[in-house]
Motif scaffolding. Structure first.
Motif, mmCIF file in Angstrom:
data_model
loop_
_atom_site.group_PDB
_atom_site.id
_atom_site.type_symbol
_atom_site.label_atom_id
_atom_site.label_comp_id
_atom_site.label_asym_id
_atom_site.label_seq_id
_atom_site.Cartn_x
_atom_site.Cartn_y
_atom_site.Cartn_z
ATOM 1 N N VAL A 108 -52.316 5.147 -34.599
ATOM 2 C CA VAL A 108 -53.020 4.458 -33.383
ATOM 3 C C VAL A 108 -53.475 5.490 -32.387
ATOM 4 N N GLN B 222 -55.441 7.364 -28.922
ATOM 5 C CA GLN B 222 -55.567 7.178 -27.618
ATOM 6 C C GLN B 222 -56.951 6.296 -27.377
ATOM 7 N N SER B 223 -57.916 6.276 -27.913
ATOM 8 C CA SER B 223 -59.083 5.641 -28.143
ATOM 9 C C SER B 223 -58.949 4.598 -29.153
ATOM 10 N N PRO B 224 -59.310 3.294 -28.907
ATOM 11 C CA PRO B 224 -59.265 2.260 -29.791
ATOM 12 C C PRO B 224 -60.055 2.563 -30.906
ATOM 13 N N GLN C 121 -57.106 -2.104 -27.230
ATOM 14 C CA GLN C 121 -56.041 -1.302 -27.633
ATOM 15 C C GLN C 121 -55.108 -1.978 -28.541
ATOM 16 N N SER D 260 -56.648 -2.399 -31.846
ATOM 17 C CA SER D 260 -56.363 -1.141 -32.483
ATOM 18 C C SER D 260 -54.867 -1.392 -33.068
ATOM 19 N N PRO E 253 -51.263 6.324 -27.070
ATOM 20 C CA PRO E 253 -51.856 5.038 -27.301
ATOM 21 C C PRO E 253 -52.332 4.296 -25.996
ATOM 22 N N PHE E 254 -51.544 4.470 -24.809
ATOM 23 C CA PHE E 254 -51.949 3.793 -23.683
ATOM 24 C C PHE E 254 -52.160 4.791 -22.396
ATOM 25 N N ARG F 234 -50.117 -0.031 -18.543
ATOM 26 C CA ARG F 234 -49.652 0.853 -19.670
ATOM 27 C C ARG F 234 -48.101 0.331 -19.795
#
Length: 225
Positions: A79, A81-83, A139, A142, A159-160, A168
Motif C-alpha cells: 500500500v 502513500q498515494s492510492p 486510501q 487502496s 499510507p496516511f 490519519r
C-alpha cells in the motif's frame, strides 16, 4: 517462530549505503521509522521485489525462499502513500482488480468485493469513480485492493501521511482493528512516531541506510531520532 526473515539487504542508493536485516512473527507489525532519505521506502521495495536486494540477500516467508521470485509470486502486498487507483474503473472494480488478475469470475468478484467494501465502510460507493472520493475514502479502497488478495505480508509505505491529522489518527486506529480481524503480517514505514507506536509490535529506527535502534514501542525514546 519467525514468519518473515530478511537478511543482508544491500543497496548503494544516492548518497547512502543501505544495509538491512530483520525478523517478524506471523500476525505482527514491524514499524520502520527515520528521517526522509534514510532508506525506509527503498527497503520496502527491495522486500517486494521491485528493486534488487543485493547479491547476499535472503528473504524467507513462511519457510519459503522468495529472494529471487518476481513481485507477483512473493505473496506480498503493498500500500503506497498515494492510492494510485484506476481512474476509469468503478470502486468495485478497483477493489477487486487482484481477483480479476487471478481469473476469478465477475460474479464472484462482485460478491467478494461488496463484502470487503462493506467491511471498510465503503459499501455505498461501489459504483462511484475514484475522482469523486475523498483522500481517506480513496486510501481505504487502496487498502481493500491490497488486502482482498489475502497476501501473507502487507507493506505499508507511509499510507496516511498525505491525510490531515484527525483522519490519519482515525485510519491508524481502523488499521489496527482490521489487522486484528484479518491477521495479516505487516511492515509499516512511517515518519509518525505515534503511528509507529500504535501499530508496531517492534520498531526499527533507520539513519542513513543503517539500523541504529531496534526494540519494543514502549522502550522507544524520542532522542533516538
Amino acid at each position: 517462530m519467525n514468519y518473515l526473515e530478511i537478511e543482508n539487504l544491500h543497496m548503494d542508493y544516492e548518497n547512502i549505503s543501505i544495509d538491512f536485516s530483520a525478523t517478524l512473527e506471523k500476525g505482527k507489525t514491524l514499524a520502520i521509522v527515520g528521517h526522509s532519505g534514510s532508506g525506509k521506502s527503498t527497503i520496502l521495495r527491495m522486500i517486494a521485489g521491485l528493486l534488487p536486494s543485493g547479491k547476499n540477500a535472503k528473504i524467507h516467508l513462511d519457510k519459503k525462499d522468495i529472494t529471487k521470485l518476481p513481485p507477483n509470486k512473493r505473496d506480498i502486498g503493498m500500500v503506497f502513500q498515494s492510492p494510485c487507483l484506476f481512474e476509469h474503473l468503478k470502486i468495485i472494480d478497483n477493489a477487486t482488480f487482484a481477483l480479476d488478475c487471478k481469473g476469478i469470475s465477475k460474479k464472484q468478484r462482485q460478491e467478494i468485493g461488496k463484502d470487503w467494501l462493506k467491511r471498510f465502510g465503503l459499501d455505498s460507493m461501489e459504483n462511484r469513480l475514484p475522482h469523486t472520493l475523498s483522500g481517506g475514502e480513496a486510501q481505504r479502497v487502496s487498502l481493500v485492493r491490497t488486502l482482498i488478495a489475502e497476501p501473507k505480508v502487507v507493506l505499508f509505505d507511509e499510507p496516511f501521511s498525505a491525510l490531515d491529522a484527525p483522519l490519519r489518527k482515525k485510519l491508524t486506529a481502523d488499521l489496527s482493528t482490521w489487522q486484528k480481524e484479518l491477521g495479516f503480517t505487516a511492515i509499516l514505514v512511517t515518519h509518525d512516531i505515534e503511528e509507529a507506536k500504535k501499530l508496531g509490535d517492534k520498531i526499527i529506527v533507520m539513519k542513513a541506510g543503517k539500523i541504529i535502534w531496534e526494540g519494543k514501542p514502549e522502550d522507544f525514546e524520542e532522542e533516538l531520532l
